[in-house]
Structures are given as structure tokens and as C-alpha cells.
Design an enzyme around this catalytic site. Structure first.
Site, PDB file in Angstrom:
ATOM      1  N   HIS A 167     -21.645  19.014 -15.656  1.00 16.81           N
ATOM      2  CA  HIS A 167     -21.059  19.227 -15.728  1.00 16.81           C
ATOM      3  C   HIS A 167     -20.248  20.050 -17.051  1.00 16.81           C
ATOM      4  O   HIS A 167     -20.956  19.043 -17.872  1.00 16.81           O
ATOM      5  CB  HIS A 167     -19.431  18.208 -15.838  1.00 16.81           C
ATOM      6  N   CYS A 168     -20.195  21.235 -17.935  1.00  9.21           N
ATOM      7  CA  CYS A 168     -20.407  21.344 -18.870  1.00  9.21           C
ATOM      8  C   CYS A 168     -18.809  21.989 -19.412  1.00  9.21           C
ATOM      9  O   CYS A 168     -18.410  22.399 -19.610  1.00  9.21           O
ATOM     10  CB  CYS A 168     -21.204  22.902 -19.145  1.00  9.21           C
ATOM     11  N   PRO A 169     -18.519  20.524 -20.229  1.00 13.38           N
ATOM     12  CA  PRO A 169     -17.620  21.244 -21.080  1.00 13.38           C
ATOM     13  C   PRO A 169     -17.108  21.656 -21.899  1.00 13.38           C
ATOM     14  O   PRO A 169     -16.315  22.852 -22.443  1.00 13.38           O
ATOM     15  CB  PRO A 169     -17.109  19.197 -22.064  1.00 13.38           C
TER      16      PRO A 169
END
Ligand SMILES: [Zn+2]
Ligand SMILES: [Zn+2]
Length: 348
Positions: A167-169
């Protein structure tokens, strides 16, 4: 007070479980937390705006007019890849319907037999064979499905994502089967853009210094850009290098962190072609997969409203109750159950 059912049409994205946000009537899909994504946009757009405002006019005249043209093309490509990664479905897997979940859980219980009280039930795992390697499929207690190989549950988006990478913020979305190549092209093009701006910033400072120009105040912005680019370089170029390594092995970040194919349990990566070029081709040029969510599909929803509010009153006789005001915020599965209960009561 009896209940009246009003049927209305809703788009499927309105009723999807999980913690995603949708806009443009379901066309755009992102994670809920978007603060860091806005920071990414601000840093990229801000640095490029300073470059176009303060360096490009000087460099175009004194060096080459192609410098701002190439920077603009690279900037547009970076933004296109960023938005493509951020706004798309990363490969979310639909959850099981209540009936499917009940059936799967019955199957698991039948396979495990009666577990004596106080003992832990065996883990819910199924084995499949892929390229002569045994791969375990784990059961997701939230989505009520046996996850396909390489899928994982993202705790931030609360969904199982196929070929889950991470998951890439920074992009405000999961990176998975459907957007990985765009994510990689984003990091690669951003690395090139950062190196490009960094190099021409230094060229600009050196040229002005030797020209003994009196426009010293303009180099203040150049120093700011050099600092931003310098710190971005380490992280973005490092990240691109890491993903290039992963692509050459046909491996995901999630598998690398967990050591899924590290050789323990004698399981080798069954997806690797043992050839760097073939692995790169498969990850970057392989087929693209359609979304299985059908976010913009239409479904019928029955909403219970009390007879008093549904009955036409003197004020509503000219303005009937609009269907869009009858909104339930319950999960669709609960809605089905409540509908059955309400209908059961009504039949008596
Ligand atoms: Zn899940
Ligand atoms: Zn996520």
C-alpha cells in the site's frame, strides 16, 4: 407503524465494502487517506513550477530551447503515470456473498472435523500446485474467500488485492496486479525528471556564476530546487532500483518482505521464468486485466421507510418524496437480512 419498501437503482460502488473512496460516479477509486498523495502532487508540481519559472527562460536562451520542451514532456508523463496509479482499481477481489461464505465455512468445518473445546482449530489453508511448486492459499476472515496466490489483504483499504505489492501512501492507493506497471513507470520517470532538474539546476548556478550576473536573487529558488531534488533523488532512485530488482525476479514487495520464495520450505518462486528479460516482459508488457468489481454496474436496492414518512402529506402532494433522499447506510448484506425480516412481519 408498518414499513414501506422503496426500490431505487444504485451504482455498485456505493455499496462496496472496504475503505476506499470513489468519485466521478465510481470511475475514480482511491484509498481513504489521501494527505500524503496531496503532498506528492505539491512536491512534483511545485518543483517543476520553480524550474519552469526561474531556470527554463535562462537555459532556453543561453543553452538550448529543447531543455524546457523535454522537461514539460517528462513532467506530463510523470503526472499521467501518477494519476493512473492513484485513480485506478489496483486489483481488488470481491468479497464472498453471505450464501457463498456460509458454504465455504461449512466446507472448512466438514474438512477439519470436530475440534475439541479449548483446542485451536487448524489454520484455514488450501494447497495448490503451480509450476511443480506447492503454494498455500490462505483464507481471509474479512473477505470470506480463499485468496488467490499472490493476493493479500490490505489493512488500510480493507480489501484483498490480487498480486498485492504494497500500500503506497505517496500515491494514495494500493499497488497491485492492475496498476503495478504504472507505479513502476511513475517511479522510473520521476527519477529521470529529478535527475534532469537537478542537473540543469547545477548547470544554471554554474553558468550564472561565471557570467557574473547581477540577478543573484533568482538563484535562491535554484538552491531550494537543488535541495528538494537532492533528497528526492536518494529515495526515488533507490525505490526504482529496488523495483527493477523485484521485476527482474518477477517478485512482489510483499513476497520479498515475507521471504515467500527465499527457499525455506523448499519453495522456489513458481512465477519466475529464470530469465531477467522474460520476467521484465511479463511484468511490464504482459496483458492488462479488467477490473472485477464492476463499480459502475447498476443494482436494485430496497429501502424500508415508515408509512408515515412515505404517505403523501399536504406539503409533499405537489412534491413527492424523492427516491434519492431514501438512503440507507447499512451494508448491503445487512440490508438483505433486514428486508427479509420486514417482509416476514408484513405478511403476518
Ligand atoms: Zn481480504
Ligand atoms: Zn491499500
Amino acid at each position: 407503524m408498518s414499513a414501506v419498501m422503496i426500490t431505487r437503482k444504485v451504482r455498485k460502488w456505493e455499496k462496496l465494502p472496504g475503505k476506499n473512496t470513489f468519485c466521478c460516479d465510481g470511475r475514480v477509486m482511491m484509498a481513504r487517506q489521501k494527505g500524503v498523495f496531496y503532498l506528492t502532487l505539491f512536491l512534483i508540481v511545485g518543483t517543476c513550477a520553480l524550474f519552469f519559472a526561474f531556470e527554463c527562460p535562462y537555459l532556453a536562451v543561453h543553452l538550448s530551447p529543447t531543455i524546457p520542451v523535454f522537461a514539460a514532456l517528462l513532467f506530463l508523463f510523470v503526472m499521467a503515470m501518477l494519476l493512473r496509479t492513484s485513480f485506478s482499481d489496483p486489483g481488488v477481489l470481491p468479497r464472498a456473498l453471505p450464501e457463498e461464505a456460509t458454504f465455504i465455512e461449512m466446507e472448512i468445518e466438514a474438512a477439519n472435523g470436530n475440534v475439541p473445546a479449548g483446542q485451536r482449530p487448524p489454520p484455514r489453508i488450501r494447497n495448490v500446485q503451480i509450476n511443480n511448486q506447492i503454494v498455500k492459499l490462505k483464507y481471509c476472515y474479512t473477505c470470506k474467500i480463499f485468496r488467490p496466490p499472490r493476493a493479500s489483504h490490505c489493512s488500510i483499504c480493507d480489501n484483498c488485492v490480487d498480486r498485492f505489492d504494497h500500500h503506497c501512501p505517496w500515491v494514495g492507493n494500493c499497488v497491485g496486479k492492475r496498476n503495478y506497471r504504472y507505479f513502476y513507470l511513475f517511479t522510473l520517470s520521476l527519477s529521470l525528471l529529478t535527475i534532469y532538474i537537478f542537473t540543469f539546476d547545477i548547470v544554471h548556478v554554474v553558468m550564472r556564476k561565471y557570467q557574473l550576473s547581477n540577478q543573484r536573487e533568482q538563484t535562491g529558488f535554484t538552491v531550494l530546487e537543488v535541495l528538494v531534488c537532492f533528497f528526492t533523488l536518494w529515495s526515488v532512485v533507490g525505490l526504482t532500483g529496488f523495483h527493477t530488482y523485484l521485476i527482474s525476479l518477477n517478485q512482489t514487495t510483499n513476497e520479498d518482505i515475507k521471504g515467500s520464495w527465499s527457499g525455506k520450505n523448499r519453495v522456489q518462486n513458481p512465477y519466475s521464468h529464470k530469465n531477467i528479460l522474460k520476467n521484465c516482459c511479463e511484468v511490464l508488457c504482459g496483458p492488462t486485466y479488467p477490473s472485477v468489481l464492476d463499480r459502475r454496474g447498476v443494482m436494485q436496492e430496497d429501502s424500508p421507510v415508515s408509512a408515515a414518512s412515505a404517505a403523501p402529506s399536504s406539503s409533499s402532494s405537489t412534491n413527492p418524496v424523492p427516491q434519492t433522499t431514501v438512503r440507507t447506510h447499512t451494508h448491503i448484506n445487512l440490508n438483505i437480512k433486514s428486508r427479509a425480516i420486514t417482509e416476514g412481519v408484513g405478511e403476518k
